[in-house]
Design a protein around this motif. Structure first.
Motif, PDB file in Angstrom:
ATOM      1  N   GLY A 116       0.349  -1.498   0.253  1.00 18.41           N
ATOM      2  CA  GLY A 116      -0.104  -0.152   0.090  1.00 18.41           C
ATOM      3  C   GLY A 116       1.079   1.471  -0.110  1.00 18.41           C
ATOM      4  O   GLY A 116       0.205   2.049  -0.321  1.00 18.41           O
ATOM      5  N   ASP A 117       1.927   1.103   0.186  1.00 21.68           N
ATOM      6  CA  ASP A 117       2.584   2.539   0.267  1.00 21.68           C
ATOM      7  C   ASP A 117       2.935   3.098  -1.048  1.00 21.68           C
ATOM      8  O   ASP A 117       2.666   2.626  -2.443  1.00 21.68           O
ATOM      9  N   ASN A 118       3.093   4.460  -0.906  1.00 25.16           N
ATOM     10  CA  ASN A 118       3.148   5.661  -2.066  1.00 25.16           C
ATOM     11  C   ASN A 118       4.243   5.417  -3.168  1.00 25.16           C
ATOM     12  O   ASN A 118       5.103   6.101  -2.810  1.00 25.16           O
ATOM     13  N   ALA A 124      10.285   9.291  -6.264  1.00 27.39           N
ATOM     14  CA  ALA A 124      10.710  10.591  -6.779  1.00 27.39           C
ATOM     15  C   ALA A 124      11.512  11.463  -5.164  1.00 27.39           C
ATOM     16  O   ALA A 124      12.875  11.860  -5.869  1.00 27.39           O
ATOM     17  N   SER A 125      10.843  11.474  -4.282  1.00 23.64           N
ATOM     18  CA  SER A 125      11.658  12.219  -3.196  1.00 23.64           C
ATOM     19  C   SER A 125      13.100  11.397  -2.926  1.00 23.64           C
ATOM     20  O   SER A 125      14.130  11.935  -2.582  1.00 23.64           O
ATOM     21  N   THR A 126      13.204  10.289  -3.029  1.00 25.07           N
ATOM     22  CA  THR A 126      14.373   9.604  -2.699  1.00 25.07           C
ATOM     23  C   THR A 126      14.877   9.761  -3.402  1.00 25.07           C
ATOM     24  O   THR A 126      16.670   9.897  -3.079  1.00 25.07           O
ATOM     25  N   THR A 127      14.700  10.076  -4.437  1.00 27.47           N
ATOM     26  CA  THR A 127      16.012  10.446  -6.273  1.00 27.47           C
ATOM     27  C   THR A 127      16.522  11.613  -5.922  1.00 27.47           C
ATOM     28  O   THR A 127      17.668  11.687  -6.172  1.00 27.47           O
ATOM     29  N   GLN A 128      14.978  12.706  -4.963  1.00 28.08           N
ATOM     30  CA  GLN A 128      16.047  14.075  -5.043  1.00 28.08           C
ATOM     31  C   GLN A 128      17.149  13.783  -4.104  1.00 28.08           C
ATOM     32  O   GLN A 128      17.517  15.195  -4.047  1.00 28.08           O
ATOM     33  N   MET A 129      16.945  13.823  -3.230  1.00 27.65           N
ATOM     34  CA  MET A 129      17.700  13.516  -1.456  1.00 27.65           C
ATOM     35  C   MET A 129      19.025  13.050  -2.222  1.00 27.65           C
ATOM     36  O   MET A 129      19.256  12.389  -1.579  1.00 27.65           O
TER      37      MET A 129
END
Length: 167
Positions: A116-118, A124-129
């Motif tokens: 169920g995780d988004n 996207a957020s981990t790539t940017q981090m």
């Protein structure tokens, strides 16, 4: 007759690697040109940088997004300074880990993934981090400021003084 090496690299059926199939879909939606490399990792491009996603399938699956950057000659050739910068970045950012391997900066972010995780937000957020951590590492290794490893703990900001976890 068609050259077999010119055939596209089709992913295996999604039921064999469900997380990797979902990651491929997310990266295609991001227009990141994903492909599966010889190791089974998903390679993709963001902001002219090549990154990878490694999916370890299981009851609880693991997603690791990572990249590798050769340390160039314009950076200080001081391994201790480079490792201190890795330490600072790793301690400053949630999820992100940095390290040096044979003259290469390795930056990764890892998540346990459930059905169920988004996944879109996670990728996207981990790539940017990861990309932000590379920039932060460069700033830190070139800076003259104190490093967390050799700073008196009483001089470090507390949670109320540094709520964003920034260096």
């Amino acid at each position: 007759m068609t050259d077999p090496t010119s055939m596209p690299n089709f992913p295996p059926p999604a039921d064999e690697h469900p997380l990797r199939g979902r990651v491929l879909d997310v990266l295609q939606d991001m227009q990141a040109q994903p492909d599966i490399d010889a190791d089974g990792d998903v390679s993709f491009n963001v902001q002219e940088q090549q990154l990878f996603a490694r999916c370890t399938e299981g009851e609880v699956s693991l997603l690791r997004i990572f990249g590798q950057w050769q340390i160039t000659e314009d950076m200080p050739d001081d391994l201790v300074k480079q490792l201190l910068a890795c330490n600072d970045v790793t301690l400053s950012l949630n999820i992100i880990k940095t390290g040096i391997a044979n003259g290469t900066l390795v930056v990764s972010g890892e998540h346990l993934v459930q059905d169920g995780d988004n996944l879109e937000m996670m990728v996207a957020s981990t790539t940017q981090m990861v990309l932000q951590a590379v920039q932060l590492w460069h700033q830190t290794v070139l800076g003259e400021g104190p490093h967390v490893a050799n700073t008196d703990p009483s001089e470090l900001p507390g949670p109320d003084e540094n709520p964003d976890g920034e260096v």
